[in-house]
Design a protein around this motif. Sequence first.
Motif, PDB file in Angstrom:
ATOM      1  N   ASP A  96       0.826  -1.212   0.000  1.00  0.00           N
ATOM      2  CA  ASP A  96       0.000   0.000   0.000  1.00  0.00           C
ATOM      3  C   ASP A  96       0.858   1.259   0.000  1.00  0.00           C
ATOM      4  OD1 ASP A  96       1.041  -0.263   2.506  1.00  0.00           O
ATOM      5  OD2 ASP A  96      -0.824   0.102   3.580  1.00  0.00           O
ATOM      6  N   GLU A  97       1.990   1.208  -0.717  1.00  0.00           N
ATOM      7  CA  GLU A  97       2.832   2.394  -0.822  1.00  0.00           C
ATOM      8  C   GLU A  97       2.145   3.501  -1.602  1.00  0.00           C
ATOM      9  OE1 GLU A  97       5.799   3.068   0.574  1.00  0.00           O
ATOM     10  OE2 GLU A  97       5.613   1.185   1.669  1.00  0.00           O
ATOM     11  N   PRO A 421      -8.107   0.090  -0.815  1.00  0.00           N
ATOM     12  CA  PRO A 421      -7.162   1.147  -0.408  1.00  0.00           C
ATOM     13  C   PRO A 421      -7.083   2.238  -1.467  1.00  0.00           C
ATOM     14  CG  PRO A 421      -5.958  -0.753  -1.231  1.00  0.00           C
ATOM     15  CD  PRO A 421      -7.408  -1.131  -1.266  1.00  0.00           C
ATOM     16  N   TRP A 589      -1.665  10.526  -0.173  1.00  0.00           N
ATOM     17  CA  TRP A 589      -1.788   9.216   0.431  1.00  0.00           C
ATOM     18  C   TRP A 589      -1.425   9.306   1.904  1.00  0.00           C
ATOM     19  CZ3 TRP A 589      -4.799   5.634  -0.129  1.00  0.00           C
ATOM     20  CH2 TRP A 589      -4.542   4.292   0.089  1.00  0.00           C
ATOM     21  N   TYR A 590      -1.130   8.197   2.518  1.00  0.00           N
ATOM     22  CA  TYR A 590      -0.823   8.179   3.946  1.00  0.00           C
ATOM     23  C   TYR A 590       0.266   9.191   4.288  1.00  0.00           C
ATOM     24  CZ  TYR A 590      -3.231   3.670   3.705  1.00  0.00           C
ATOM     25  OH  TYR A 590      -4.151   2.689   3.488  1.00  0.00           O
ATOM     26  N   ASN A 591       0.124   9.811   5.441  1.00  0.00           N
ATOM     27  CA  ASN A 591       1.097  10.775   5.956  1.00  0.00           C
ATOM     28  C   ASN A 591       1.300  11.962   5.015  1.00  0.00           C
ATOM     29  OD1 ASN A 591       1.569   9.062   8.177  1.00  0.00           O
ATOM     30  ND2 ASN A 591       3.073   7.893   7.022  1.00  0.00           N
ATOM     31  N   LYS A 593       1.661  11.974   1.812  1.00  0.00           N
ATOM     32  CA  LYS A 593       2.515  11.689   0.664  1.00  0.00           C
ATOM     33  C   LYS A 593       1.793  12.021  -0.633  1.00  0.00           C
ATOM     34  CE  LYS A 593       5.073   7.879  -1.496  1.00  0.00           C
ATOM     35  NZ  LYS A 593       5.374   6.416  -1.407  1.00  0.00           N
TER      36      LYS A 593
END
Length: 625
Positions: A96-97, A421, A589-591, A593
Amino acid sequence: MNDFIAIKDIKQVFEENLFPGITLWNRLEARPRADDFDSAIKAEIRDPLWMLTKQWQMGEFRGDDAGSPAFAKVQVATTSITKYQAGKNAVQNYDDEVPLEAKVEQKKLSFEQAGRKTAMDIRLLMGREWLKLTKQGFENLRQKYIELYSFEIPDPEDKTQATTVAHPEAWQLSLAIAGRSVDGYALYEYLKKNANNKASDNTPDAGNANLDKLGEKFIDWYERLFLQPEAEKNNAWIPPRMEYSFAVSAPAGSTEKIMAAEEYYHGHLDWYNLNIASQSRKLEINETENPTQEVQNRETLSFFPVPVSFDGMPDTRWWKFEDGNVNFGDIKPDTTDVNKLLFLEFGLIYANDWFVVPLTLPAGSIAEIKGLSVTNVFGEKLWIEAAGKGLDDDWKRWNMFALSQKGEQQEPADNSLLILPTVEKIQQGKPLEEVFFLRDEVANMVWAIEKKIPLPTGSTKQGAEAADELHDYYQKILDRSIISSSVQEFNPEYQAKIRYEIMNSVPENWIPFIPVHLSGNNREIQLQRASMPRILKNADPGQAEKVKPRTQLLREGLDQHPVEAYMLYEEEVPRAGLQVHQNFQRARWYNGKVINWFGSGKQTGRGQGHSGLAFDRIVDVKKTD
């Protein structure tokens, strides 16, 4: 009857208490002084119709004998996506990068077309980044890198450079950057071509470790800036269908649950794009890759059910009216507006019959409710089963957010919940390429009209305008060659008012797709990309060049060696036509990104059309001065 008493001095009346009272009032309603409260709690009203409508509003006429849920226990089994397959390429471990949309839609950026450099804007961006990295300590190498990775000055007499010279903006930019800027992509291509290639090669500081580390930093910067598919295994685009195709799987006991999306082109990826591939059992992964650890959990959770609430819902308490945020009375559905009628029925009658049991699931998970036990306020325990259980193809079955079974009939329904995701919102840039496919029933073929064409500069131009500029450029080259030639053409004066025309022409941004039979099949056909001849004035028809598409969407196989034919499934172009585009997309995306990728999408076109292409015609001769 008491006579009227006129009080002349009210102060005297209060001081001497001349008129003592039996009943005292200190609020609007009476204060009972008896032990019997029956009269006080009767809630008497003077408008029975109001009470009847309030009872109807709360659903009391249904006569349900049920208690409200007070406690619930849920046993849920969860698993996570572990494998991913783009198209029919090799299966790989899923991570999930990046969002799933970016992983599926990513396409390779084109930096070259027909042997000529394109995407100059990105090349310049990369070159400026490299000069910025080398500014501290290696500024003396600036001119050397400009010489090693330079932009060429196009030759206006070279037909192979026509796509640059024919357009003023591309020609001006090429002259402006030649000998002044670094082609950053050429440097990146050199470093990626061989692991032994270093950024310091062919410079006075050859072998400098610090300069080579800057080269590695430069590669990392570019690959973080634009998401690019690694080799062919990440390419999910299917050119014959102009759609994406991919599959993901998650462990399910001793087997796998495989979910496939064979026709994804919407631009927003969600659960409804996938189906359960029941015929497949497992996605076999390459032995060289380390398989992702399979995680399956089953746990029992306890909850307090919470009533569902929404703006404008009828209030279930007596003597209380709604706030009026939503006025159901303003909804005026027709007899055919079934969705509106269902919505009104839910909001007015069944609003207080729904409860929520909160359950938080991570992205990329698949959850299945194994059991739900509810205890109501009367202490009764009820076992709740899924409303969508049964066979998947049962026409009476109804369910929400459930995947369909793909394959044979009489398959049991899958009631699991898929949480992909994906991101909620994607920023899309303006289309760099846009192609309209339309059917031409008169010519019995399909035309692909390049509405927007990318220039070598990286900007976009209208296809018709770019086609005219390119045609005029070739005509000027031909005219100059005729003038410079010593051969004089014989041009007799014709007195006829008509002439015979073998074939007329269409704009060069109209690319034909002709029907052809499949090999070994006399009935099934596909659409094959063809080419129209470039018709120039005073040119030899026998030496006419073929007009080639200029969009990456239609150049499939043209830039390969050897050149491959591009076949398109005939059913992919409906009577309404088709619109396909490519653009840059951006999401967080996460954090926080940031992910940038280059992808495609399609939607319904604008109907049929006619190109005006005709053969064997008698036309009027136009008078010329």
